[in-house]
Design an enzyme around this catalytic site. Sequence first.
Site, PDB file in Angstrom:
ATOM      1  N   SER A 247      15.779  20.682 -16.326  1.00 17.07           N
ATOM      2  CA  SER A 247      14.579  21.439 -16.644  1.00 17.07           C
ATOM      3  C   SER A 247      15.008  22.720 -17.341  1.00 17.07           C
ATOM      4  O   SER A 247      16.074  23.267 -17.055  1.00 17.07           O
ATOM      5  CB  SER A 247      13.833  21.763 -15.348  1.00 17.07           C
ATOM      6  OG  SER A 247      13.050  22.920 -15.528  1.00 17.07           O
TER       7      SER A 247
ATOM      8  N   GLU B  91      10.158   7.817 -16.982  1.00 21.43           N
ATOM      9  CA  GLU B  91       8.799   8.333 -17.208  1.00 21.43           C
ATOM     10  C   GLU B  91       8.297   8.000 -18.604  1.00 21.43           C
ATOM     11  O   GLU B  91       7.150   7.601 -18.798  1.00 21.43           O
ATOM     12  CB  GLU B  91       8.781   9.860 -17.027  1.00 21.43           C
ATOM     13  CG  GLU B  91       9.019  10.325 -15.612  1.00 21.43           C
ATOM     14  CD  GLU B  91       9.193  11.833 -15.586  1.00 21.43           C
ATOM     15  OE1 GLU B  91       8.198  12.530 -15.350  1.00 21.43           O
ATOM     16  OE2 GLU B  91      10.308  12.329 -15.820  1.00 21.43           O
TER      17      GLU B  91
ATOM     18  N   LYS C 154      17.034  20.813 -11.315  1.00 21.11           N
ATOM     19  CA  LYS C 154      16.312  19.567 -11.582  1.00 21.11           C
ATOM     20  C   LYS C 154      17.146  18.510 -12.298  1.00 21.11           C
ATOM     21  O   LYS C 154      17.975  18.811 -13.148  1.00 21.11           O
ATOM     22  CB  LYS C 154      15.068  19.869 -12.430  1.00 21.11           C
ATOM     23  CG  LYS C 154      14.061  20.686 -11.665  1.00 21.11           C
ATOM     24  CD  LYS C 154      13.096  19.812 -10.919  1.00 21.11           C
ATOM     25  CE  LYS C 154      12.068  19.358 -11.881  1.00 21.11           C
ATOM     26  NZ  LYS C 154      10.805  18.997 -11.402  1.00 21.11           N
TER      27      LYS C 154
ATOM     28  N   HIS D 127       0.829  -1.229   0.000  1.00 17.94           N
ATOM     29  CA  HIS D 127       0.000   0.000   0.000  1.00 17.94           C
ATOM     30  C   HIS D 127       0.850   1.259   0.000  1.00 17.94           C
ATOM     31  O   HIS D 127       0.444   2.279   0.543  1.00 17.94           O
ATOM     32  CB  HIS D 127      -0.941   0.050   1.215  1.00 17.94           C
ATOM     33  CG  HIS D 127      -1.726  -1.200   1.439  1.00 17.94           C
ATOM     34  ND1 HIS D 127      -2.984  -1.417   0.909  1.00 17.94           N
ATOM     35  CD2 HIS D 127      -1.410  -2.327   2.112  1.00 17.94           C
ATOM     36  CE1 HIS D 127      -3.417  -2.618   1.258  1.00 17.94           C
ATOM     37  NE2 HIS D 127      -2.472  -3.200   1.984  1.00 17.94           N
TER      38      HIS D 127
END
Length: 448
Positions: A263, A276, A269, A142
């Site tokens: 970024s 992804e 970043k 979970h």
Amino acid sequence: MSISHYTVSLHYDRRLYRQDIAGSIAHARMLARAGTITGEDADLIVDGLKRVRQEIEADSFPWDTSLEDLHMNIESRLHQLIGPAAGRLHTGRSRNDQIALDMRMYTKEVIDDTVRALRGVQRALVARGQEFRDVVMPGYTHMQRAQPVLFAHHLLAYFQMFERDIDRFRDCYKRADVLPLGSGALAGVTYPTDREFLARELNFSGISANSMDAVSDRDFVLEYLASGATCMMHLSRMGEELVLWSSREFGFIRLAEEFTTGSSIMPQKRNPDFAELARGKTGRVYGNLMGLLTVMKGLPLTYNRDLQEDKEGFFDTVDTLLATLEVFQGMLSGLSLDVKRVTSLAAASYVLATDVADYLVGKEVPFREAHGIVAELCRYAESQGKELEDLSLEDYRRFSPHFDQEVFHITARSSAAARDNIGGTAPDRVAKALNQAEKLLEEDTDGH
Ligand code: ARG
């Protein structure tokens, strides 16, 4: 776009040129052996086809979209190269059994490539598992810290998923490995056709039993697409974990620079774009499966032009999957693990609560009761802002008289070691599993 382009498949079926030419060479030889065409004509055809192959590979082939597809392009060029003998090649053959043959040969090849790429990812998993074979980390259910597990155990879970993927692709190979050539347009052919010879020449283990089925069956493509979708789902799950783990919040891993991008606005970043994108591309791969299932669902026997729509989605799945597997092999090989952090979290946040309950069971307390006692204990610790290890023996004893000093011997490592059954995360078990996996990778060198 002019409507004459609507039926053109050349821009994507070009990739089948090797299979198409190999199939035609075998067919020409078969026709000559059966006496349907002369040996001289067969030789001319075979030599011509080899020249066509060279031209395609040298990028000097004069592709002509007005000829619609790969088959017509090759045959037309053959005419230019060898003259009228080219017209004998298509004796006793239809583009319907021809394209079915090309697709099956292609599928068999890409299954070998796919299995090899999956083995590469598995090799990376095992190598990193060996490297960190003693590292304990929190395991989750979970998305909540649950029990300590070995980092290698976590990696080997993916090894098992990929093992099943390999199994599925190899199973698909069996279905692809059936020769359709000799089915003609749909009903069989009127010329003597030695299908056993064709099967031997083209390396097929079986021969299709029904010509009508053979020209309209694309189950083998669907199976590749379904196996590919399942495999991408596995890669996507791993991608999701790599995204989470490389976040500041988790801080478990750092991805190698080449698998992150900066970024354009935020200088600090390091985005996990590769992981992804793997997650995102899974959507396309699922879509390709649904696409072909839908193409097939209303088709009456036998060949219908709809079947031409079997290719683009299939090729896209092949390309996406092979690229993603290559990315994951690199990403896994290059990531660095923050051993200190995962180790320290392996015992934090009451991850050892189950072991404390098990400890009470060892003192003859029924498990249900022990569960309740430790739940209270955890609630208490939490209210004090403490970890279990920060509690005193007096604190423990307030919840059960069965606690004694030994309760402090429970650690993440002892917790893992206690899970010493088949499939469990005990270090000895995991070490054995790693060795077994290594052995499997050494011994299983066959592509399919
Ligand atoms: N381009 C076609 C396909 O991919 C080849 C077979 C065409 N056959 C036909 N009868 N038009 O399915």
